[in-house]
Design a protein around this motif. Structure first.
Motif, short mmCIF file in Angstrom:
data_model
loop_
_atom_site.label_atom_id
_atom_site.label_comp_id
_atom_site.label_asym_id
_atom_site.label_seq_id
_atom_site.Cartn_x
_atom_site.Cartn_y
_atom_site.Cartn_z
N ALA A 1 28.13 -18.21 2.49
CA ALA A 1 29.07 -17.60 1.60
C ALA A 1 28.38 -17.69 0.18
CB ALA A 1 30.30 -18.00 1.47
N ALA A 2 27.86 -18.81 -0.16
CA ALA A 2 27.37 -19.04 -1.58
C ALA A 2 26.12 -18.33 -1.82
CB ALA A 2 26.87 -20.53 -1.63
N ILE A 3 25.25 -18.10 -0.85
CA ILE A 3 24.01 -17.21 -1.33
C ILE A 3 24.23 -15.82 -1.82
CG2 ILE A 3 21.70 -16.51 -0.26
CD1 ILE A 3 21.52 -19.03 1.12
N PRO A 4 24.86 -15.06 -1.20
CA PRO A 4 25.25 -13.49 -1.48
C PRO A 4 26.18 -13.66 -2.73
CG PRO A 4 26.49 -14.11 0.47
CD PRO A 4 25.64 -15.29 0.31
N LEU B 1 33.68 -20.08 -8.50
CA LEU B 1 32.10 -19.83 -9.05
C LEU B 1 32.18 -18.71 -9.79
CD1 LEU B 1 29.26 -20.84 -9.58
CD2 LEU B 1 28.61 -19.41 -7.41
N ALA B 2 32.61 -17.31 -9.17
CA ALA B 2 32.72 -16.12 -9.62
C ALA B 2 33.62 -15.87 -10.66
CB ALA B 2 32.99 -15.14 -8.49
N ARG B 3 34.77 -16.55 -10.55
CA ARG B 3 35.84 -16.56 -11.62
C ARG B 3 35.24 -17.24 -13.04
NH1 ARG B 3 39.69 -18.16 -8.73
NH2 ARG B 3 39.71 -20.58 -9.50
N LEU C 1 25.70 -15.83 -5.26
CA LEU C 1 25.11 -16.05 -6.38
C LEU C 1 24.28 -14.87 -6.55
CD1 LEU C 1 24.11 -19.83 -5.19
CD2 LEU C 1 25.14 -19.25 -7.32
N THR C 2 23.77 -14.15 -5.45
CA THR C 2 22.97 -12.83 -5.86
C THR C 2 23.80 -11.75 -6.61
OG1 THR C 2 23.41 -12.11 -3.78
CG2 THR C 2 21.42 -13.55 -3.89
N ARG C 3 25.09 -11.71 -6.14
CA ARG C 3 26.01 -10.80 -6.80
C ARG C 3 26.09 -11.11 -8.08
NH1 ARG C 3 28.95 -11.06 -1.88
NH2 ARG C 3 30.29 -12.65 -2.86
N LEU C 4 26.25 -12.51 -8.50
CA LEU C 4 26.27 -12.66 -9.99
C LEU C 4 24.99 -12.95 -10.78
CD1 LEU C 4 28.54 -15.89 -9.12
CD2 LEU C 4 29.36 -13.71 -10.09
#
Length: 345
Positions: free
Chosen positions: A320-323, A297-299, A325-328
């Motif tokens: 793992a996905a929630i933080p 996702l991040a890539r 997503l917030t970083r993105l």
């Protein structure tokens, strides 16, 4: 039945009457008040709230991961496990104005097994048809409780189908866990024609219809079911919101519904399906994305500002996905999730 008490929810100003034998969440659901919740078993913390007034509350068994002792001592509680023994005022920490007043009535019913087919080595596609009543209404993304025959236990499973399309049909994608109470029953005993007791609808993993933001879905395992239901509904209704679905699996044998999801790319303008394998085998002949779904996702999506995110799957993936997503760039208030907890977690 026990004595009844009034519970007021702030900041929304809604009051309900709660019997001492009911949990606060259950009483709210029966009265059409759709509080945020997930597992209903005191494991996921989606219904965590704060007690503003009143002290006489007792909790059914719950996980201290969902409600640590220090938070309980400070006044926090889990509405899915809390019984009120006096009038209370509760501050909702996690609520949605659009959802809270849109609850559908809980109904119990009996459904007949139409099919029970494997779609991967450990996922079953179970289809039920209501015998009575004629209908149990639900929103895409919600779930039903199914009672395990010859027990007083029930398990919760999200619907993958669109309500009203098939009339009284419920479609599920269910992970089979070794020695699981319902899993063992599903894998070895369920036959076409069997009848099961069901109740619902539950859950708030539903599309916020008032919003027009682009969407990103992140799923894994049986988290396929509610996302598939949401996407099918969007396609049927012509919802014009750009969307992408990142689905994580270990190996090629763990993927399912690929053909339908590829077809949805033609029915939903701007929709993309991005499966990723974390541990592909040489024999998988895989040319797609590789890695943990959060890394993929991040890539692929370095900037998700302005998006609404829907996350569904096993707790480690959701956590793992929630933080990630917030970083993105996704606002935490715009992340909606459903943790597929298992009994004992």
């Amino acid at each position: 039945m026990g004595e009844k008490h009034v519970v007021r929810f702030e900041p929304v100003g809604i009051e309900i009457e709660v019997d001492e034998d009911q949990t606060i969440l259950r009483a709210a659901a029966e009265q059409g008040v759709q509080l945020m919740h997930g597992c209903k078993e005191g494991q996921c913390a989606a219904c965590k709230s704060f007690v503003l007034e009143g002290e006489d509350i007792e909790l059914d068994k719950y996980s201290t991961f969902a409600l640590p002792d220090y938070e309980k001592e400070e006044g926090s509680t889990l509405l899915c496990r809390a019984h009120a023994y006096e009038d209370l005022v509760i501050e909702l920490l996690n609520y949605d104005e659009e959802i809270i007043r849109s609850g559908l009535p809980l109904r119990k019913g009996v459904a007949e097994v139409v099919s029970n087919e494997p779609v991967t080595h450990d996922l079953r596609h179970l289809v039920l048809k209501l015998v009575e009543p004629a209908e149990i209404k639900f929103f895409p993304g919600q779930y039903l409780d199914i009672t395990v025959p010859d027990t007083e236990e029930s398990r919760s499973f999200s619907m993958a189908n669109v309500p009203d399309r098939d009339g009284g049909v419920f479609e599920f994608v269910i992970k089979v866990y070794p020695n699981g109470l319902f899993s063992e029953f599903l894998a070895t005993k369920v036959a076409v024609g069997d009848r099961l007791e069901v109740e619902g609808p539950f859950g708030t993993f539903t599309l916020r219809e008032s919003r027009t933001s682009p969407l990103v879905f992140v799923g894994g395992g049986a988290g396929m079911a509610p996302v598939l239901g949401l996407l099918r509904s969007m396609a049927d209704r012509g919802v014009d919101r750009q969307a992408v679905f990142y689905y994580g699996a270990r190996q090629r044998r763990d993927l399912c519904f690929e053909e339908e999801l590829r077809a949805l790319q033609a029915r939903l303008p701007g929709f993309r399906f991005v499966p990723a394998l974390s541990e592909p085998l040489d024999t998988d002949d895989w040319a797609g994305e590789v890695g943990l779904i959060t890394d993929v996702l991040a890539r692929c999506e370095p900037d998700l500002a302005g998006r609404d995110a829907y996350v569904c799957g096993p707790p480690p993936m959701v956590d793992a996905a929630i933080p990630a997503l917030t970083r993105l760039g996704v606002r935490e208030d715009n992340i909606f999730y459903d943790k597929f907890t298992t009994t004992g977690e």
